[in-house]
Design a protein around this motif. Structure first.
Motif, PDB file in Angstrom:
ATOM      1  N   ASP A  88       0.892  -1.160   0.132  1.00 35.42           N
ATOM      2  CA  ASP A  88      -0.060   0.007  -0.060  1.00 35.42           C
ATOM      3  C   ASP A  88       0.788   1.380  -0.004  1.00 35.42           C
ATOM      4  OD1 ASP A  88      -2.279  -1.818   0.274  1.00 35.42           O
ATOM      5  OD2 ASP A  88      -2.170  -1.743   2.482  1.00 35.42           O
ATOM      6  N   PHE A  89       0.544   2.188  -0.664  1.00 33.06           N
ATOM      7  CA  PHE A  89       1.704   3.324  -0.920  1.00 33.06           C
ATOM      8  C   PHE A  89       0.585   4.617  -1.538  1.00 33.06           C
ATOM      9  CE2 PHE A  89       1.729   1.105  -4.881  1.00 33.06           C
ATOM     10  CZ  PHE A  89       1.599   2.100  -5.870  1.00 33.06           C
ATOM     11  N   ASP A  90       0.912   5.794  -1.464  1.00 34.68           N
ATOM     12  CA  ASP A  90       0.338   7.012  -1.856  1.00 34.68           C
ATOM     13  C   ASP A  90       1.178   7.527  -2.940  1.00 34.68           C
ATOM     14  OD1 ASP A  90      -1.693   6.746  -0.026  1.00 34.68           O
ATOM     15  OD2 ASP A  90      -0.765   8.107   1.571  1.00 34.68           O
ATOM     16  N   ARG A  91       0.336   8.246  -3.935  1.00 33.60           N
ATOM     17  CA  ARG A  91       1.046   8.696  -5.049  1.00 33.60           C
ATOM     18  C   ARG A  91       0.486  10.031  -5.493  1.00 33.60           C
ATOM     19  NH1 ARG A  91       0.037   5.646 -10.796  1.00 33.60           N
ATOM     20  NH2 ARG A  91      -2.105   6.424 -11.129  1.00 33.60           N
ATOM     21  N   ASP A  92       0.976  10.774  -6.215  1.00 31.94           N
ATOM     22  CA  ASP A  92       0.441  12.299  -6.740  1.00 31.94           C
ATOM     23  C   ASP A  92      -0.099  11.896  -8.011  1.00 31.94           C
ATOM     24  OD1 ASP A  92       1.588  13.783  -4.610  1.00 31.94           O
ATOM     25  OD2 ASP A  92       3.526  13.934  -5.556  1.00 31.94           O
ATOM     26  N   THR A  93      -1.461  12.576  -7.960  1.00 26.97           N
ATOM     27  CA  THR A  93      -2.280  12.418  -9.314  1.00 26.97           C
ATOM     28  C   THR A  93      -1.916  13.625 -10.168  1.00 26.97           C
ATOM     29  OG1 THR A  93      -4.053  13.449  -8.178  1.00 26.97           O
ATOM     30  CG2 THR A  93      -3.837  10.919  -8.268  1.00 26.97           C
ATOM     31  N   GLU A  94      -2.579  13.764 -11.376  1.00 31.82           N
ATOM     32  CA  GLU A  94      -2.236  14.716 -12.371  1.00 31.82           C
ATOM     33  C   GLU A  94      -3.151  16.148 -11.872  1.00 31.82           C
ATOM     34  OE1 GLU A  94      -3.591  13.516 -16.024  1.00 31.82           O
ATOM     35  OE2 GLU A  94      -2.164  12.066 -16.289  1.00 31.82           O
ATOM     36  N   THR A 119       7.983  -2.083  -9.123  1.00 30.26           N
ATOM     37  CA  THR A 119       8.486  -1.041  -9.630  1.00 30.26           C
ATOM     38  C   THR A 119       7.520   0.217  -9.397  1.00 30.26           C
ATOM     39  OG1 THR A 119       9.591  -2.196 -11.353  1.00 30.26           O
ATOM     40  CG2 THR A 119       9.161  -0.035 -11.822  1.00 30.26           C
ATOM     41  N   PHE A 120       7.976   1.338  -9.025  1.00 34.61           N
ATOM     42  CA  PHE A 120       7.451   2.670  -8.840  1.00 34.61           C
ATOM     43  C   PHE A 120       7.793   3.532  -9.978  1.00 34.61           C
ATOM     44  CE2 PHE A 120       7.827   0.426  -4.680  1.00 34.61           C
ATOM     45  CZ  PHE A 120       6.566   0.481  -4.214  1.00 34.61           C
ATOM     46  N   ASN A 121       6.786   3.641 -11.006  1.00 29.31           N
ATOM     47  CA  ASN A 121       7.162   4.690 -12.038  1.00 29.31           C
ATOM     48  C   ASN A 121       6.628   6.195 -11.654  1.00 29.31           C
ATOM     49  OD1 ASN A 121       8.208   2.587 -13.349  1.00 29.31           O
ATOM     50  ND2 ASN A 121       6.034   1.974 -14.217  1.00 29.31           N
ATOM     51  N   LYS A 122       6.006   6.512 -10.607  1.00 34.80           N
ATOM     52  CA  LYS A 122       5.634   7.772 -10.738  1.00 34.80           C
ATOM     53  C   LYS A 122       6.097   8.436  -9.370  1.00 34.80           C
ATOM     54  CE  LYS A 122       2.630   7.804 -14.070  1.00 34.80           C
ATOM     55  NZ  LYS A 122       2.576   8.825 -15.384  1.00 34.80           N
ATOM     56  N   HIS A 123       7.151   8.005  -8.806  1.00 36.24           N
ATOM     57  CA  HIS A 123       7.726   8.687  -7.897  1.00 36.24           C
ATOM     58  C   HIS A 123       9.071   9.290  -8.268  1.00 36.24           C
ATOM     59  CE1 HIS A 123       4.521   6.264  -6.064  1.00 36.24           C
ATOM     60  NE2 HIS A 123       4.681   7.015  -4.953  1.00 36.24           N
ATOM     61  N   ASN A 124       9.296  10.794  -7.971  1.00 38.73           N
ATOM     62  CA  ASN A 124      10.795  11.138  -8.271  1.00 38.73           C
ATOM     63  C   ASN A 124      11.209  11.904  -6.933  1.00 38.73           C
ATOM     64  OD1 ASN A 124       9.084  13.326  -7.915  1.00 38.73           O
ATOM     65  ND2 ASN A 124       9.054  13.814  -9.913  1.00 38.73           N
ATOM     66  N   LYS A 125      10.411  11.726  -5.894  1.00 40.71           N
ATOM     67  CA  LYS A 125      11.000  12.036  -4.300  1.00 40.71           C
ATOM     68  C   LYS A 125      10.929  11.173  -3.423  1.00 40.71           C
ATOM     69  CE  LYS A 125       9.112  16.894  -5.136  1.00 40.71           C
ATOM     70  NZ  LYS A 125       8.178  17.701  -4.780  1.00 40.71           N
ATOM     71  N   GLY A 151      16.722   9.557  -0.475  1.00 37.32           N
ATOM     72  CA  GLY A 151      17.639   9.698  -1.678  1.00 37.32           C
ATOM     73  C   GLY A 151      17.177   9.456  -3.017  1.00 37.32           C
ATOM     74  N   VAL A 152      15.682   9.534  -3.293  1.00 41.19           N
ATOM     75  CA  VAL A 152      15.270   9.279  -4.567  1.00 41.19           C
ATOM     76  C   VAL A 152      15.268  10.399  -5.515  1.00 41.19           C
ATOM     77  CG1 VAL A 152      13.051   8.933  -5.883  1.00 41.19           C
ATOM     78  CG2 VAL A 152      13.578   7.710  -3.474  1.00 41.19           C
ATOM     79  N   SER A 153      15.402  11.415  -4.993  1.00 47.38           N
ATOM     80  CA  SER A 153      15.202  12.844  -5.928  1.00 47.38           C
ATOM     81  C   SER A 153      16.570  12.995  -6.411  1.00 47.38           C
ATOM     82  CB  SER A 153      14.917  13.954  -5.248  1.00 47.38           C
ATOM     83  OG  SER A 153      15.595  14.287  -3.997  1.00 47.38           O
ATOM     84  N   GLU A 154      17.861  12.694  -5.313  1.00 44.71           N
ATOM     85  CA  GLU A 154      19.239  12.927  -5.735  1.00 44.71           C
ATOM     86  C   GLU A 154      19.553  11.761  -6.496  1.00 44.71           C
ATOM     87  OE1 GLU A 154      17.769  12.619  -2.825  1.00 44.71           O
ATOM     88  OE2 GLU A 154      18.593  14.348  -1.592  1.00 44.71           O
ATOM     89  N   ALA A 155      19.098  10.521  -6.584  1.00 42.32           N
ATOM     90  CA  ALA A 155      19.699   9.641  -7.625  1.00 42.32           C
ATOM     91  C   ALA A 155      18.863   9.935  -8.836  1.00 42.32           C
ATOM     92  CB  ALA A 155      18.869   8.352  -7.211  1.00 42.32           C
ATOM     93  N   ILE A 156      17.673  10.248  -9.203  1.00 38.22           N
ATOM     94  CA  ILE A 156      17.084  10.915 -10.438  1.00 38.22           C
ATOM     95  C   ILE A 156      17.836  11.933 -10.956  1.00 38.22           C
ATOM     96  CG2 ILE A 156      15.017  11.615 -11.374  1.00 38.22           C
ATOM     97  CD1 ILE A 156      13.443   9.889  -9.460  1.00 38.22           C
ATOM     98  N   GLY A 157      18.122  12.877  -9.983  1.00 37.32           N
ATOM     99  CA  GLY A 157      18.989  14.177 -10.489  1.00 37.32           C
ATOM    100  C   GLY A 157      20.318  13.791 -11.212  1.00 37.32           C
TER     101      GLY A 157
END
Length: 559
Positions: A88-94, A119-125, A151-157
């Motif tokens: 179970d998790f939360d994610r941002d919608t459009e 795989t979580f495709n919609k998370h960048n933070k 460290g998700v945003s740092e890895a993507i950046g």
């Protein structure tokens, strides 16, 4: 019968598919339970297996099958989780709001051990997700653990210029059915240009891979690994909740054909048309960036320091009691074995002839008393009491056992002593025959060895004669200890002389000069000539006397 109904519903079998019903467990001996089961299945129950030992026997076979030290027939037991497990998790919608999502990780009756990747495709933070049971009986917590990712945003950046394939969380349910998060990583893919492989290398690699496949086919692999490989998949449930959640799914590993898809460049010939440039192709390179993971277990909360200390102390106390019990049982078994073995020995001729009637009667009485105490009064006895009883019996029989050992080992010891005497005499003979000019031992050393040999011989003759007059039940005169002492004395003396001979250089003879040598040779020649002349004159004289005697004997005798 609800547990049986649940078992059928979970397995997918029906009563008609059941051939035999085998009952195990002590409770199945209750007549009412057997009646209910027989009415439910409408067939006779199988009682061929010992109900009390069935589960233990199966566990023993399974343990032997899993162990590397035993070789048994194939015995496979497949375990499965009773309840579905979901993430179970939360994610941002459009629209900018937060939406709760749920994905099934392991379905009901999912066999384990097994691995899955989500795989979580919609998370960048940085974000969190929870692992829970999808359904569970009331009264039980459905939470398993929470996972926090940093460290998700740092890895993507860090890899903005390449294609992101999302955040992949690797889960593993081990052989005991325990679920763990092995690792979480951000995955990126990029295309790199490299030289195309030559045909020869491709063929060689294909043959090598074919050989490895054959080895794996005929080689024996670990059953756990085979089960993991058979069950391992990195794809999970499809997105069956909402159409907007298509990107947040458990997905399989990248397709091999897609990963190896390349674009070969056409070959350009050189100006002379005889040479070609090496072919280039584009390959997909996967980049993995690890993500910091924090797991908080919820279904089994961590014990407090006090409870943890109490648990450790309790375990230590139990270990000490178990160790004491094992020691007590070991001493008890040793005492019982000693009593039985000694009673058997007393009936043997070797022991019966080496003891007196009074001594034998006393030993038998003490053994019988110890045997009765062991059978009827030793249940609550401590380890020390068993040890004391054993020590008393050993002290009582020590003299008899030593006497028997003396009679049994004496012939071999005497033979060894006589052999050493013979060797010592041979050594002495060689030393005594050595010329005085070459002798390296002193007269005292030679005479000391001679005296030791003579004294030992005399001692052997005397003690053997005395021992032969004694009964076997009497204290021996010729003991193994005294024989060993005599052998040690001879060995010590001979070794001393041998070491001296080894380190002492040979004596040098005086050298003669040339003039003395010539004079000696002349004198020797003259002496030999004189001896020859004397011998010739002596022979001539003997011949004359012989001829005269012959002449006289031929004259006639006048009466």
């Amino acid at each position: 019968t609800k547990p049986i109904d649940d078992a059928f519903a979970s397995s997918g079998y029906t009563i008609a598919e059941i051939d035999s019903v085998i009952i195990v467990g002590g409770n199945t001996r209750v007549p009412k339970i057997q009646t209910v089961l027989q009415n439910y299945f409408n067939k006779e129950l199988s009682k061929s297996i010992n109900a009390d030992e069935g589960a233990a026997m199966g566990a023993a076979y399974q343990a032997a099958y899993l162990s590397k030290g035993f070789k048994v027939k194939t015995f496979v037991v497949k375990d499965a989780n009773l309840f579905p497990i979901q993430v179970d998790f939360d994610r941002d919608t459009e629209e900018g709001s937060r939406k709760s999502m749920s994905r099934t990780l392991f379905g009901r009756n999912n066999a384990f051990p097994q691995k899955k990747v989500l795989t979580f495709n919609k998370h960048n933070k940085d974000f969190e997700f929870a692992v829970n049971y999808g359904s569970k009986p009331e009264g039980f917590s459905t939470n398993i653990f929470n996972v926090s990712l940093k460290g998700v945003s740092e890895a993507i950046g860090k890899h903005e210029s390449v294609d992101s394939k999302g955040i992949k969380a690797h889960f593993r349910m081990d052989e005991s059915g325990l679920l763990n998060v092995e690792s979480v990583e951000a995955v990126f893919e990029t295309k790199v240009e490299s030289d195309a492989e030559e045909m020869g290398n491709i063929v060689g690699d294909a043959i090598s891979k074919f050989g490895e496949s054959i080895s794996k086919l005929f080689g024996r692999t670990d059953d756990e690994t085979l089960l993991e490989k058979a069950n391992e998949t990195e794809s999970t449930a499809t997105a069956n909740e909402t159409a907007s959640a298509k990107n947040e799914t458990t997905e399989p590993k990248p397709d091999t054909n897609e990963a190896n898809k390349t674009t070969a460049e056409s070959a350009n010939t050189t100006a002379n048309g005889n040479q070609t440039e090496p072919k280039k192709e584009l390959k997909i390179k996967t980049i993995k960036e690890p993500i910091d993971t924090t797991v908080v277990v919820l279904d089994l909360p961590t014990l407090s320091e006090d409870l943890l200390k109490q648990s450790r102390d309790k375990l230590k106390e139990l270990d000490e009691k178990e160790s004491e019990r094992l020691t007590r049982d070991k001493v008890k078994n040793t005492l019982e074995s000693f009593i039985l073995e000694t009673r058997v020995k007393l009936e043997d001729e070797e022991y019966s002839t080496s003891t007196t009637d009074d001594e034998k009667s006393n030993i038998e009485t003490q053994l019988s008393g110890a045997r009765e105490w062991l059978e009827y009064e030793s249940d609550g006895a401590e380890t020390k009491l068993f040890t004391d009883k054993l020590a008393e019996l050993k002290a009582l029989t020590k003299t008899l056992f030593e006497r028997v050992r003396e009679h049994r080992d004496r012939p071999e010891a005497l033979a060894a002593l006589n052999n050493m005497l013979n060797m010592s005499e041979m050594f002495y003979g060689g030393v005594a025959a050595t010329p005085a000019d070459d002798q390296i031992f002193t007269e005292v050393e030679i005479q000391t060895l001679k005296k030791l040999i003579d004294d030992t011989k005399a001692w052997v003759e005397q003690t053997v004669a005395e021992q032969s007059k004694l009964a076997k039940s009497q204290t021996p005169k010729l003991t193994l200890k005294s024989i060993a002492e005599k052998m040690a004395a001879l060995d010590r003396e001979v070794k001393y002389l041998l070491n001296k001979a080894r380190i002492t250089p040979p004596k040098k003879k005086p050298e003669k000069n040339e003039s003395e040598s010539e004079t000696s040779d002349k004198n020797k020649t003259t002496d030999e000539k004189k001896t020859t002349d004397e011998k010739t004159e002596e022979e001539q004289t003997k011949e004359e006397e012989k001829s005269e005697s012959e002449t006289i004997s031929e004259e006639p005798v006048v009466e």
